[in-house]
Design an enzyme around this catalytic site. Structure first.
Site, PDB file in Angstrom:
ATOM      1  N   LYS A   1       0.677  -1.627   0.009  1.00 30.78           N
ATOM      2  CA  LYS A   1      -0.336  -0.303   0.184  1.00 30.78           C
ATOM      3  C   LYS A   1       1.148   1.129   0.139  1.00 30.78           C
ATOM      4  CE  LYS A   1      -4.245   0.387  -0.330  1.00 30.78           C
ATOM      5  NZ  LYS A   1      -5.476  -0.188  -0.518  1.00 30.78           N
TER       6      LYS A   1
HETATM    7  P1  NAD Z   1     -13.076   7.104  -2.466  1.00 35.17           P
HETATM    8  O1  NAD Z   1     -11.864   8.996  -2.175  1.00 35.17           O
HETATM    9  O2  NAD Z   1     -13.314   6.850  -4.555  1.00 35.17           O
HETATM   10  O3  NAD Z   1     -14.194   7.891  -1.918  1.00 35.17           O
HETATM   11  C1  NAD Z   1     -14.315   7.608  -0.758  1.00 35.17           C
HETATM   12  C2  NAD Z   1     -15.364   8.284  -0.147  1.00 35.17           C
HETATM   13  O4  NAD Z   1     -15.555   7.937   1.583  1.00 35.17           O
HETATM   14  C3  NAD Z   1     -16.027   9.504  -0.391  1.00 35.17           C
HETATM   15  O5  NAD Z   1     -17.733   9.899  -1.128  1.00 35.17           O
HETATM   16  C4  NAD Z   1     -15.869  10.060   1.244  1.00 35.17           C
HETATM   17  O6  NAD Z   1     -16.778  11.868   1.312  1.00 35.17           O
HETATM   18  C5  NAD Z   1     -15.794   9.511   2.168  1.00 35.17           C
HETATM   19  N1  NAD Z   1     -15.860   9.373   3.346  1.00 35.17           N
HETATM   20  C6  NAD Z   1     -14.294   9.777   3.401  1.00 35.17           C
HETATM   21  N2  NAD Z   1     -14.580  10.308   5.335  1.00 35.17           N
HETATM   22  C7  NAD Z   1     -15.433   9.637   5.151  1.00 35.17           C
HETATM   23  C8  NAD Z   1     -16.167   9.622   6.810  1.00 35.17           C
HETATM   24  N3  NAD Z   1     -15.051   9.720   7.971  1.00 35.17           N
HETATM   25  N4  NAD Z   1     -17.191   8.680   6.929  1.00 35.17           N
HETATM   26  C9  NAD Z   1     -17.797   8.743   6.008  1.00 35.17           C
HETATM   27  N5  NAD Z   1     -17.543   9.183   4.743  1.00 35.17           N
HETATM   28  C10 NAD Z   1     -16.424   9.505   4.485  1.00 35.17           C
HETATM   29  O7  NAD Z   1     -12.303   6.373  -2.542  1.00 35.17           O
HETATM   30  P2  NAD Z   1     -12.566   4.710  -2.391  1.00 35.17           P
HETATM   31  O8  NAD Z   1     -11.330   4.166  -3.338  1.00 35.17           O
HETATM   32  O9  NAD Z   1     -13.892   4.171  -2.366  1.00 35.17           O
HETATM   33  O10 NAD Z   1     -12.335   3.842  -1.607  1.00 35.17           O
HETATM   34  C11 NAD Z   1     -13.202   3.718   0.216  1.00 35.17           C
HETATM   35  C12 NAD Z   1     -12.952   2.645   0.616  1.00 35.17           C
HETATM   36  O11 NAD Z   1     -12.560   1.157  -0.323  1.00 35.17           O
HETATM   37  C13 NAD Z   1     -11.387   2.557   1.184  1.00 35.17           C
HETATM   38  O12 NAD Z   1     -11.149   2.045   2.780  1.00 35.17           O
HETATM   39  C14 NAD Z   1     -10.395   1.584   0.336  1.00 35.17           C
HETATM   40  O13 NAD Z   1      -9.467   1.371   0.868  1.00 35.17           O
HETATM   41  C15 NAD Z   1     -11.245   0.767  -0.327  1.00 35.17           C
HETATM   42  N6  NAD Z   1     -10.843  -0.422  -1.042  1.00 35.17           N
HETATM   43  C16 NAD Z   1     -10.717   0.480  -2.112  1.00 35.17           C
HETATM   44  C17 NAD Z   1     -10.411  -0.035  -3.215  1.00 35.17           C
HETATM   45  C18 NAD Z   1     -10.713   0.602  -4.869  1.00 35.17           C
HETATM   46  O14 NAD Z   1     -10.756   0.166  -6.087  1.00 35.17           O
HETATM   47  N7  NAD Z   1     -10.990   1.643  -5.246  1.00 35.17           N
HETATM   48  C19 NAD Z   1     -11.093  -1.607  -3.313  1.00 35.17           C
HETATM   49  C20 NAD Z   1     -10.629  -2.354  -2.568  1.00 35.17           C
HETATM   50  C21 NAD Z   1     -11.224  -1.905  -1.468  1.00 35.17           C
END
Ligand code: NAD
Length: 431
Positions: free
Chosen positions: A121
């Site tokens: 990461k």
């Molecule tokens: P992103 O930046 O696209 O979206 C994050 C979302 O969460 C946004 O809408 C933001 O406003 C919201 N957010 C942030 N802090 C918050 C809080 N304290 N309370 C409520 N909402 C909050 O990110 P993403 O890529 O969708 O990632 C989200 C989660 O999924 C993370 O834990 C990430 O590690 C995990 N993840 C992402 C992927 C991927 O392919 N992008 C894959 C596996 C896991």
């Protein structure tokens, strides 16, 4: 090209509990599986520690001519089963311990769904909301240069995570390629399709989340048509998952982001909510919804709860209030071990992160394979292969849970940790 969702920067009621470090959570989860597997002490120690951690401090020229120094990290937890793989996060609260936890979770995730990668990461401590697009680009390019000796298509392949997207991956790929003098498409995944990205990667994580929910629903006889769903986080993972589950006939009654949430018990018009977010920066206040807080969303009356934002949002403080039958962990590390125990006692099925959100790394793997072959697959081929991987992994984990009479998280960890342990023992300790 859509810009990164830079809204995840305000601390809210749902942000990571200060007392709960993601790394401590990751270690507790690992130790529980290691105990159950009775791992020998040598291999247990090897897998408990990250292999390589790099911290970089680097200057970025700002638009006003000033220079600011940022701090970034890249951690490899384990590369026994293949090259290091894991996203890059831009967030003001990102630190080495968080990145280390996320790297360890990547190792287990790849092993859980049998993708031949190790876990890594990366992250930069920054508030992307306060940066212009040009500043974000310069920061990305300089950070890529700082970690250039780690990344590469054979060694370590970054991807998007919180507040990074296909455009950020394009800048990383371009920077790395400029250093090499030729285009190296396979150095990152989650790129735009126009430069070697894969069809279906953008929505793969959300799609995979929903595939696992479909399988989970079968095991508890829950009809997803008309099931009520609440989604925390309306970014790449949350918005995708909301859209796909709505396509199956479920009613998405609540969604949220870092600034608050939107609720409608008859089901949200997701297109309207997405438009409102695009115009105002938040889902909160979308037409035909009433506002709710992130804390309320976790405890809302629903059948499926999808935490898809940040770590540590379901804790011992609110786990008794969760009313869903299924908690599908779109985010990494949303549930603390204490909350896990409460959910377990209450008979709530948790689809653990290392299984639930593995659709992203699965299609990232497909992207890397396509880049290496320079031969690209259709969206139908990709989605069919993604479904096969997710369904098989769910079945493996569920069967293990039933056989050992344990929860899904422990089952997923037992499978994942034993696969990495076996690879470690097979390779032996060098020299
Ligand atoms: P992103 O930046 O696209 O979206 C994050 C979302 O969460 C946004 O809408 C933001 O406003 C919201 N957010 C942030 N802090 C918050 C809080 N304290 N309370 C409520 N909402 C909050 O990110 P993403 O890529 O969708 O990632 C989200 C989660 O999924 C993370 O834990 C990430 O590690 C995990 N993840 C992402 C992927 C991927 O392919 N992008 C894959 C596996 C896991």
């Amino acid at each position: 090209m859509p810009q990164p969702d830079v809204s995840g920067v305000r601390q809210t009621d749902a942000s990571l509990d200060e007392d709960v470090s993601a790394w401590q959570v990751a270690l507790q989860q690992y130790d529980r599986a290691a105990d159950k597997l009775d791992l020998g002490s040598a291999v247990r120690d090897v897998l408990r520690n990250p292999k390589r951690e790099v911290t970089v401090h680097f200057p970025v020229q700002m638009d006003d001519g000033s220079t600011r120094v940022f701090t970034g990290f890249r951690v490899w937890h384990n590369v026994t089963r293949g090259p290091a793989k894991g996203g890059i996060r831009f967030h003001p609260r990102t630190d080495l311990a968080e990145v280390r936890a996320l790297a360890m979770w990547m190792t287990w995730k790849c092993a859980c769904v049998k993708i031949p990668y190790g876990g890594a990461k990366g992250g930069v401590t920054c508030d992307p909301k306060s940066l212009s697009a040009r500043e974000l680009e310069r920061l990305t390019r300089r950070f890529t240069t700082e970690i250039a000796d780690m990344i590469g298509p054979d060694s370590d392949i970054p991807a998007p995570d919180v507040n990074t997207n296909a455009q950020v991956m394009a800048w990383m790929m371009d920077t790395y390629s400029m250093h090499h003098g030729y285009s190296v498409t396979g150095v990152v995944t989650g790129k735009p399709v126009s430069i070697g990205g894969s069809e279906g990667r953008q929505e793969a994580t959300g799609r995979g989340v929903v595939y696992t929910i479909q399988e989970a629903a079968k095991t508890i006889d829950l009809d997803l048509r008309n099931a009520r769903v609440a989604v925390q986080g309306f970014g790449n993972v949350g918005e995708g998952a909301a859209r796909f589950i709505a396509e199956l006939g479920a009613r998405v009654v609540a969604v949220s982001d870092s600034r608050g949430g939107a609720y409608n018990e008859d089901g949200l018009d997701l297109a309207l909510v997405a438009r409102h977010k695009q115009e105002t920066g938040s889902v909160s206040g979308a037409p035909r919804t009433r506002p709710i807080t992130n804390a309320e969303l976790v405890e809302i009356d629903c059948d499926v709860l999808i935490p898809a934002a940040m770590e540590g949002v379901i804790t011992e403080r609110n786990a008794r209030g969760v009313r869903a039958h299924i908690v599908a962990e779109g985010a990494n590390g949303p549930t603390t071990p204490e909350a896990d125990e409460v959910l377990r006692e209450r008979g709530i099925m948790v689809i653990p992160d290392i299984l639930c959100n593995a659709g992203g790394v699965t299609v990232s793997y497909f992207e890397w394979v396509q880049d290496r072959e320079e031969f690209f697959w259709t969206i139908d081929e990709i989605n069919a292969r993604l479904r096969r991987v997710m369904v098989r992994a769910f079945e493996d984990v569920h069967r293990t849970a039933v056989e050992h009479d344990i929860d899904m998280r422990l089952a997923a960890y037992m499978l994942a940790v034993s696969r990495v342990a076996e690879a470690t023992l097979t390779r032996g300790i060098y020299p």
